[in-house]
Design a protein around this motif. Structure first.
Motif, PDB file in Angstrom:
ATOM      1  N   ARG A  19      29.247  19.910  39.432  1.00  0.00           N
ATOM      2  CA  ARG A  19      29.593  20.633  40.676  1.00  0.00           C
ATOM      3  C   ARG A  19      30.973  20.260  41.205  1.00  0.00           C
ATOM      4  O   ARG A  19      31.480  20.874  42.137  1.00  0.00           O
ATOM      5  N   ASP A  20      31.595  19.197  40.654  1.00  0.00           N
ATOM      6  CA  ASP A  20      32.888  18.738  41.178  1.00  0.00           C
ATOM      7  C   ASP A  20      33.988  19.735  40.879  1.00  0.00           C
ATOM      8  O   ASP A  20      34.019  20.352  39.811  1.00  0.00           O
ATOM      9  N   ARG A  63      31.832  16.927  46.982  1.00  0.00           N
ATOM     10  CA  ARG A  63      30.919  17.673  46.103  1.00  0.00           C
ATOM     11  C   ARG A  63      29.911  18.451  46.945  1.00  0.00           C
ATOM     12  O   ARG A  63      29.681  19.640  46.724  1.00  0.00           O
TER      13      ARG A  63
END
Ligand code: NAP
Length: 259
Positions: A116-117, A220
């Protein structure tokens, strides 16, 4: 008589939480049987407490450090400096080699990237500033005061600057606010901070370590982009990533290892 025996000595090149923990760990494990000397560059006004002896200030290059190792009867050298402190690490490698002092690098692990970064990796702080100007509106700068100069001329982005001391923050053209704070920083508080200031971009060096990972987790969760300055190449030689492993390395060389 024990008091008159020469005690072995370890020099820790510090300035990090890991170096402080290592000094504490070695004093706890060896007591007065080992001289534990921590070396600081002297950048921080009020460094936290350190177990053992402390010396402050540069050595005068690699040869200055070699002279220090020899003059102070240092048996072991642990380079526990920050991953971005490349000059002192190179000097430590050269000085240890020239003086025949066993040297270990204690380098904190890099943060693990999550799918997800939204990291944008850049090679240096100059590139980080250019990227910030291009894509940021309200950026949170956590690069450390020594690197803020690269952002001095930026004027199109509002900046939230975090530093350990206000004294080291250079003049900045952009509208900004300075937060004086010392880690560790937990993820929920980092998330609340980013929300409160309407941050849309986090700017950080790839320092790694648990104490400052909270901002990475917070970015994040908020889906924010992160400008991530890559680490310089690590110094050569044996490396460990944990304080415990460094304590063990010292113990093994002193003949008191657990194995
Ligand atoms: P650097 O660029 O690698 O070192 C510049 C000079 O500062 C070295 O040549 C040395 O001077 C002196 N120096 C650095 N660390 C020293 C130490 N532990 N003990 C004695 N002298 C030291 O280092 P830096 O990036 O400016 O970092 C300075 C210190 O802050 C380091 O100890 C590092 O662990 C800590 N730190 C750095 C960062 C970062 O992002 N760079 C972040 C957090 C903490 P001489 O050549 O005269 O010996």
């Amino acid at each position: 008589m024990p008091g008159s025996e020469r005690r072995p000595a370890v020099l820790i090149l510090g300035g990090t939480a890991e170096a402080a923990a290592l000094a504490g760990g070695l004093v706890a494990r060896h007591g007065v049987a080992l001289r534990v000397v921590s070396s600081l560059a002297g950048r921080t006004e009020r460094p936290g407490h350190l177990a053992g002896e402390v010396r402050i200030g540069g050595f005068g290059g690699a040869d200055g450090l070699r002279c220090y190792l020899e003059a102070n009867d240092i048996d072991l050298l642990v380079d526990a400096t920050h991953p971005f402190a490349a000059t002192i690490s190179a000097n430590a490698a050269a000085a240890a080699e020239r003086s025949g002092t066993p040297r270990l690098v204690l380098a904190r692990p890099m943060w693990r990237r999550d799918p997800r970064d939204r990291w944008i990796e850049v090679p240096d702080v100059t590139a980080a500033a250019a990227t910030t100007a291009r894509i940021g509106r309200r950026a949170f700068l956590t690069v450390g005061p020594g690197d803020l100069g690269a952002f001095a001329a930026l004027d199109s982005v509002w900046l939230l600057v975090r530093a350990i001391s206000g004294r080291a923050v250079p003049p900045l053209a952009a509208p900004h606010e300075v937060l004086i704070a010392r880690g560790p920083f937990a993820a929920p508080a980092e998330e609340a901070l980013m929300r409160r200031y309407g941050i849309d971009l986090l700017v950080t060096k790839a320092s790694g370590g648990a104490a400052t990972e909270g901002k990475i987790v917070a970015a994040r969760r908020l889906g924010l982009r992160v400008v991530m300055v890559r680490r310089p190449p690590p110094p050569p030689g044996p490396k460990v990533e944990s304080v415990e492993a460094a304590v063990e390395w010292v113990g093994e060389r002193l003949g008191t290892g657990s194995g």
